[in-house]
Design an enzyme around this catalytic site. Structure first.
Site, PDB file in Angstrom:
ATOM      1  CG  ASP A  67      -0.347  -0.580   2.469  1.00 24.62           C
ATOM      2  OD1 ASP A  67       0.886  -0.525   2.602  1.00 24.62           O
ATOM      3  OD2 ASP A  67      -1.078  -1.090   3.314  1.00 24.62           O
ATOM      4  CG  ASN A 136      -8.871  -2.065  11.884  1.00 31.56           C
ATOM      5  OD1 ASN A 136      -7.935  -2.718  11.430  1.00 31.56           O
ATOM      6  ND2 ASN A 136      -9.301  -0.952  11.323  1.00 31.56           N
ATOM      7  CG  HIS A 138      -5.824  -2.631   8.748  1.00 30.70           C
ATOM      8  ND1 HIS A 138      -5.942  -1.328   9.177  1.00 30.70           N
ATOM      9  CD2 HIS A 138      -4.515  -2.921   8.905  1.00 30.70           C
ATOM     10  CE1 HIS A 138      -4.774  -0.877   9.562  1.00 30.70           C
ATOM     11  NE2 HIS A 138      -3.889  -1.820   9.406  1.00 30.70           N
ATOM     12  CD  GLU A 143      -8.722   0.530   7.703  1.00 32.16           C
ATOM     13  OE1 GLU A 143      -8.603  -0.441   8.471  1.00 32.16           O
ATOM     14  OE2 GLU A 143      -8.215   1.634   7.944  1.00 32.16           O
TER      15      GLU A 143
HETATM   16  C1  F6R Z   1       1.119  -1.380   6.082  1.00 34.28           C
HETATM   17  C2  F6R Z   1       0.107  -2.419   6.253  1.00 34.28           C
HETATM   18  C3  F6R Z   1      -0.708  -2.485   7.502  1.00 34.28           C
HETATM   19  C4  F6R Z   1       0.160  -2.790   8.733  1.00 34.28           C
HETATM   20  C5  F6R Z   1      -0.704  -2.795   9.994  1.00 34.28           C
HETATM   21  C6  F6R Z   1       0.123  -3.081  11.228  1.00 34.28           C
HETATM   22  O1  F6R Z   1       1.780  -1.521   4.849  1.00 34.28           O
HETATM   23  O2  F6R Z   1      -0.080  -3.205   5.367  1.00 34.28           O
HETATM   24  O3  F6R Z   1      -1.696  -3.487   7.356  1.00 34.28           O
HETATM   25  O4  F6R Z   1       0.764  -4.045   8.561  1.00 34.28           O
HETATM   26  O5  F6R Z   1      -1.333  -1.566  10.129  1.00 34.28           O
HETATM   27  O6  F6R Z   1       0.996  -2.028  11.459  1.00 34.28           O
HETATM   28  P1  F6R Z   1       2.089  -2.129  12.595  1.00 34.28           P
HETATM   29  O7  F6R Z   1       3.086  -3.124  12.161  1.00 34.28           O
HETATM   30  O8  F6R Z   1       2.678  -0.722  12.649  1.00 34.28           O
HETATM   31  O9  F6R Z   1       1.375  -2.495  13.852  1.00 34.28           O
END
Ligand code: F6R
Length: 243
Positions: A67, A136, A138, A143
């Site tokens: 992303d 959450n 994702h 989301e």
């Molecule tokens: C970012 C992504 C998100 C993160 C998720 C966890 O490229 O794909 O799904 O993996 O928000 O983020 P952290 O590792 O910061 O807890």
């Protein structure tokens, strides 16, 4: 689903890196899907170290990031492009033409989503997709209530994700966090031949419990991983504490 439970964050990163390096050494032309965020930072540090100290060769590797924020220039300090360059790409010998992220500043974002999805497909598809997970549920920026059949697309970030990313990367300033992003969709993720999800810390325990034990629901997008035949969870004791 294969589950590895590690003592803590460091062992989680080491376990993931062992699998990744083994896979890259077996197939130098590996196509690897990558996340950003706090969780993979240790993985990227160890991959960089493996290159520097042990000469692991990344010159034939191709990567696709999950992303990118809409509207942040690739050189913006909080863009995922910059994150990846600083944490990994500048520290290994991957050629610039081999790493890819969606362009969140493209004039036509719909067109950009199609281009990115096609690029992945035409590369032969992702061999290993590394994932983090949001509190959450994702994965990527898919989301809650996401549609499972979508490829790369534009999304609106939830308040929870904006707050969490503000805290981690924007000095707590919610107003500076972009409200939209381009993300690989659930379909793009499930198309990967193998998926490795890493998670660490008590704040991920509830969502990991849901991922492992609860029925598949779009309210917790990561539960869809139960439908993939080759998923490895590498999680530390704290993240595994409610399973
Ligand atoms: C970012 C992504 C998100 C993160 C998720 C966890 O490229 O794909 O799904 O993996 O928000 O983020 P952290 O590792 O910061 O807890």
């Amino acid at each position: 689903m294969n589950i590895f439970i590690t003592d803590g964050y460091d062992e989680m990163a080491e376990t993931a890196v062992d699998i990744l390096i083994d896979s890259i050494e077996t197939n130098r032309f590996l196509k690897l899907g990558l996340p950003t965020g706090k969780t993979p930072e240790g993985v990227y540090k160890l991959l960089a170290r493996a290159h520097k100290n042990c000469g692991v060769d990344f010159s034939k590797l191709t990567t696709f990031n999950l992303d990118e924020y809409v509207g942040l220039d690739i050189n913006h300090p909080q863009s995922y492009n910059r994150f990846m360059k600083e944490n990994l790409f500048s520290k290994i010998n991957i050629p610039e033409k081999n790493y890819h992220l969606p362009n969140g500043c493209a004039k036509d974002l719909e067109e950009e989503c199609l281009r990115y999805e096609k690029l992945i497909r035409e590369s032969g598809g992702i061999d290993i997709q590394l994932l983090g997970i949001g509190g959450n549920g994702h994965i990527g920026f898919n989301e809650p209530s996401t549609c499972f059949s979508r490829g790369t697309h534009k999304v609106k970030l939830t308040k929870e994700t904006i707050a969490s990313n503000a805290e981690k990367f924007f000095d707590g300033d919610i107003d500076r966090v972009p409200k939209e992003a381009i993300t690989m969709g659930i379909k793009s993720i499930l198309d990967a031949k193998k998926i490795i999800l890493i998670a660490s810390g008590i704040e991920k325990a509830k969502v990991i419990e849901a991922l492992v034990n609860k029925p598949i629901t779009s309210r917790i997008p990561a539960t869809i991983l139960q439908r993939h035949a080759n998923v490895i969870l590498i999680i530390d004791k704290a993240a595994a504490s409610l399973i």
